[in-house]
Scaffold this motif. Structure first.
Motif, PDB file in Angstrom:
ATOM      1  N   LYS A   1       0.972  -1.209   0.110  1.00  0.00           N
ATOM      2  CA  LYS A   1       0.074   0.271  -0.036  1.00  0.00           C
ATOM      3  C   LYS A   1       1.016   1.308   0.037  1.00  0.00           C
ATOM      4  N   GLY A   2       0.442   2.409  -0.454  1.00  0.00           N
ATOM      5  CA  GLY A   2       0.950   3.629  -0.721  1.00  0.00           C
ATOM      6  C   GLY A   2       0.645   4.463  -1.789  1.00  0.00           C
TER       7      GLY A   2
ATOM      8  N   LEU B   1       6.158   3.353   0.070  1.00  0.00           N
ATOM      9  CA  LEU B   1       5.479   2.209   0.431  1.00  0.00           C
ATOM     10  C   LEU B   1       4.990   2.697   1.974  1.00  0.00           C
ATOM     11  N   GLU B   2       3.792   2.123   2.589  1.00  0.00           N
ATOM     12  CA  GLU B   2       3.521   2.172   3.756  1.00  0.00           C
ATOM     13  C   GLU B   2       3.807   0.950   4.593  1.00  0.00           C
ATOM     14  N   LYS B   3       4.716   1.036   5.648  1.00  0.00           N
ATOM     15  CA  LYS B   3       5.480   0.190   6.510  1.00  0.00           C
ATOM     16  C   LYS B   3       4.372  -0.445   7.524  1.00  0.00           C
ATOM     17  N   PRO B   4       3.725  -1.653   7.330  1.00  0.00           N
ATOM     18  CA  PRO B   4       2.942  -2.101   8.376  1.00  0.00           C
ATOM     19  C   PRO B   4       3.398  -1.915   9.615  1.00  0.00           C
ATOM     20  N   ASP B   5       2.578  -1.864  10.899  1.00  0.00           N
ATOM     21  CA  ASP B   5       3.139  -1.760  12.219  1.00  0.00           C
ATOM     22  C   ASP B   5       3.895  -3.053  12.414  1.00  0.00           C
ATOM     23  N   SER B   6       3.261  -4.091  12.170  1.00  0.00           N
ATOM     24  CA  SER B   6       4.208  -5.166  12.571  1.00  0.00           C
ATOM     25  C   SER B   6       5.369  -5.767  11.595  1.00  0.00           C
ATOM     26  N   ALA B   7       5.907  -5.004  10.851  1.00  0.00           N
ATOM     27  CA  ALA B   7       6.867  -5.356   9.828  1.00  0.00           C
ATOM     28  C   ALA B   7       8.214  -5.083  10.702  1.00  0.00           C
TER      29      ALA B   7
ATOM     30  N   ALA C   1      14.266  -2.062 -14.582  1.00  0.00           N
ATOM     31  CA  ALA C   1      12.730  -2.459 -14.490  1.00  0.00           C
ATOM     32  C   ALA C   1      12.042  -2.054 -16.085  1.00  0.00           C
ATOM     33  N   LYS C   2      12.864  -1.430 -16.693  1.00  0.00           N
ATOM     34  CA  LYS C   2      12.159  -0.719 -17.919  1.00  0.00           C
ATOM     35  C   LYS C   2      11.799  -2.065 -18.975  1.00  0.00           C
ATOM     36  N   SER C   3      12.635  -2.990 -19.171  1.00  0.00           N
ATOM     37  CA  SER C   3      11.998  -4.226 -20.190  1.00  0.00           C
ATOM     38  C   SER C   3      10.936  -4.846 -19.640  1.00  0.00           C
ATOM     39  N   GLU C   4      10.549  -4.931 -18.194  1.00  0.00           N
ATOM     40  CA  GLU C   4       9.415  -5.670 -17.903  1.00  0.00           C
ATOM     41  C   GLU C   4       8.270  -4.574 -17.649  1.00  0.00           C
ATOM     42  N   PHE C   5       8.533  -3.326 -17.202  1.00  0.00           N
ATOM     43  CA  PHE C   5       7.211  -2.522 -16.791  1.00  0.00           C
ATOM     44  C   PHE C   5       7.488  -1.014 -17.508  1.00  0.00           C
ATOM     45  N   HIS C   6       8.498  -0.851 -18.632  1.00  0.00           N
ATOM     46  CA  HIS C   6       8.620   0.284 -19.012  1.00  0.00           C
ATOM     47  C   HIS C   6       8.496   1.692 -18.033  1.00  0.00           C
ATOM     48  N   CYS C   7       9.293   1.262 -16.690  1.00  0.00           N
ATOM     49  CA  CYS C   7       9.079   2.227 -15.882  1.00  0.00           C
ATOM     50  C   CYS C   7      10.581   2.201 -15.238  1.00  0.00           C
ATOM     51  N   ASP C   8      11.035   3.375 -14.896  1.00  0.00           N
ATOM     52  CA  ASP C   8      12.399   3.415 -13.882  1.00  0.00           C
ATOM     53  C   ASP C   8      11.715   3.714 -12.589  1.00  0.00           C
ATOM     54  N   ILE C   9      11.828   2.501 -11.666  1.00  0.00           N
ATOM     55  CA  ILE C   9      11.199   2.280 -10.493  1.00  0.00           C
ATOM     56  C   ILE C   9      12.230   2.423  -9.309  1.00  0.00           C
ATOM     57  N   TYR C  10      11.732   3.157  -8.250  1.00  0.00           N
ATOM     58  CA  TYR C  10      12.465   3.435  -7.091  1.00  0.00           C
ATOM     59  C   TYR C  10      11.349   3.197  -5.872  1.00  0.00           C
ATOM     60  N   PHE C  11      11.765   2.854  -4.661  1.00  0.00           N
ATOM     61  CA  PHE C  11      11.078   2.655  -3.492  1.00  0.00           C
ATOM     62  C   PHE C  11      11.519   3.264  -2.249  1.00  0.00           C
ATOM     63  N   ASP C  12      10.684   4.003  -1.595  1.00  0.00           N
ATOM     64  CA  ASP C  12      10.844   4.719  -0.364  1.00  0.00           C
ATOM     65  C   ASP C  12       9.909   4.347   0.600  1.00  0.00           C
TER      66      ASP C  12
ATOM     67  N   GLY D   1      -1.069   6.112   5.952  1.00  0.00           N
ATOM     68  CA  GLY D   1      -1.631   7.344   5.698  1.00  0.00           C
ATOM     69  C   GLY D   1      -1.001   8.269   4.521  1.00  0.00           C
ATOM     70  N   GLY D   2       0.227   7.801   4.103  1.00  0.00           N
ATOM     71  CA  GLY D   2       1.133   8.472   3.145  1.00  0.00           C
ATOM     72  C   GLY D   2       1.694   9.520   3.436  1.00  0.00           C
ATOM     73  N   PHE D   3       2.215   9.854   4.983  1.00  0.00           N
ATOM     74  CA  PHE D   3       3.110  11.004   5.112  1.00  0.00           C
ATOM     75  C   PHE D   3       4.462  10.512   4.915  1.00  0.00           C
ATOM     76  N   VAL D   4       5.038  11.525   3.858  1.00  0.00           N
ATOM     77  CA  VAL D   4       6.242  11.426   3.651  1.00  0.00           C
ATOM     78  C   VAL D   4       7.404  12.166   4.550  1.00  0.00           C
ATOM     79  N   PRO D   5       8.452  11.401   4.889  1.00  0.00           N
ATOM     80  CA  PRO D   5       9.509  12.158   5.614  1.00  0.00           C
ATOM     81  C   PRO D   5      10.155  13.409   5.010  1.00  0.00           C
ATOM     82  N   PRO D   6       9.954  14.475   5.689  1.00  0.00           N
ATOM     83  CA  PRO D   6      10.620  15.740   4.805  1.00  0.00           C
ATOM     84  C   PRO D   6      11.780  15.385   4.123  1.00  0.00           C
ATOM     85  N   ASN D   7      12.791  14.740   4.870  1.00  0.00           N
ATOM     86  CA  ASN D   7      14.329  14.795   4.294  1.00  0.00           C
ATOM     87  C   ASN D   7      14.259  13.937   3.108  1.00  0.00           C
ATOM     88  N   ARG D   8      13.184  12.748   3.073  1.00  0.00           N
ATOM     89  CA  ARG D   8      13.314  11.912   1.758  1.00  0.00           C
ATOM     90  C   ARG D   8      12.375  12.562   0.590  1.00  0.00           C
TER      91      ARG D   8
END
Length: 178
Positions: free
Chosen positions: A67-68, A96-102, A120-131, A136-143
């Protein structure tokens, strides 16, 4: 939100849309629905192919129970690149939302097997990154500052805006007719 009337001649979204600049809905990343994002960007065969890859990525992330929110950007959001070519991919940061139990190694476990970055371009046609973001989607300010700095400019240094879509909605199935 329809920002088409604010696009620059080469199709750049403005970093601020001209509304009251201290109101969040008037600056990038522009929160939008997946349907509106597709409506604004699917005007060529190449872009539709990239969107199919983006949907495949979203499907895989949802299959893994993630989720995220996603920030989407890159030359895909321009009319064409400086050489007059259509875009080759879509740049995507999935918050990505980190579950409480993770556990601390949670991201590595759930993302195992997904190709990183532009691999990931060959499979998804996307340049993918994760953070990581909070539930609830609060993004840490430094990130957020890092990704805003990276996504908020073209390679030529021009300011630009980009979109945010939810990973948690069911619009994918509707748009794909599933």
């Amino acid at each position: 939100m329809d920002l088409r009337h604010h696009l620059s001649p080469i199709g750049l979204l403005p970093p601020v849309d001209g509304g009251w600049p201290t109101t969040a809905r008037h600056w990038s990343p522009y929160a939008t629905t997946l349907q509106d994002f597709v409506r604004l960007t699917d005007y060529s065969v190449e872009r539709c192919e990239i969107l199919r890859g983006f949907f495949a990525l979203r499907r895989e992330l949802k299959r893994r129970g993630l989720k995220g929110i996603q920030w989407v950007d890159g030359s895909f959001l321009e009319h064409e690149d400086r050489r007059g070519r259509p875009p080759g991919d879509l740049d995507v940061v999935t918050w990505l939302e980190k579950p409480d139990s993770a556990m601390d190694d949670w991201p590595d476990q759930v993302l195992s097997g997904l190709p990183p970055g532009n691999a990931a371009k060959s499979e998804f046609h996307c340049d993918i990154y994760f953070d990581l973001c909070t539930p609830g989607g609060f993004v840490p300010p430094n990130r957020a500052a890092y990704w805003l700095g990276l996504f908020g400019h073209t390679r030529a240094g021009e300011w630009k805006g980009f979109f945010q879509v939810s990973l948690d909605d069911d619009e994918d199935a509707v748009l794909l007719g599933e």
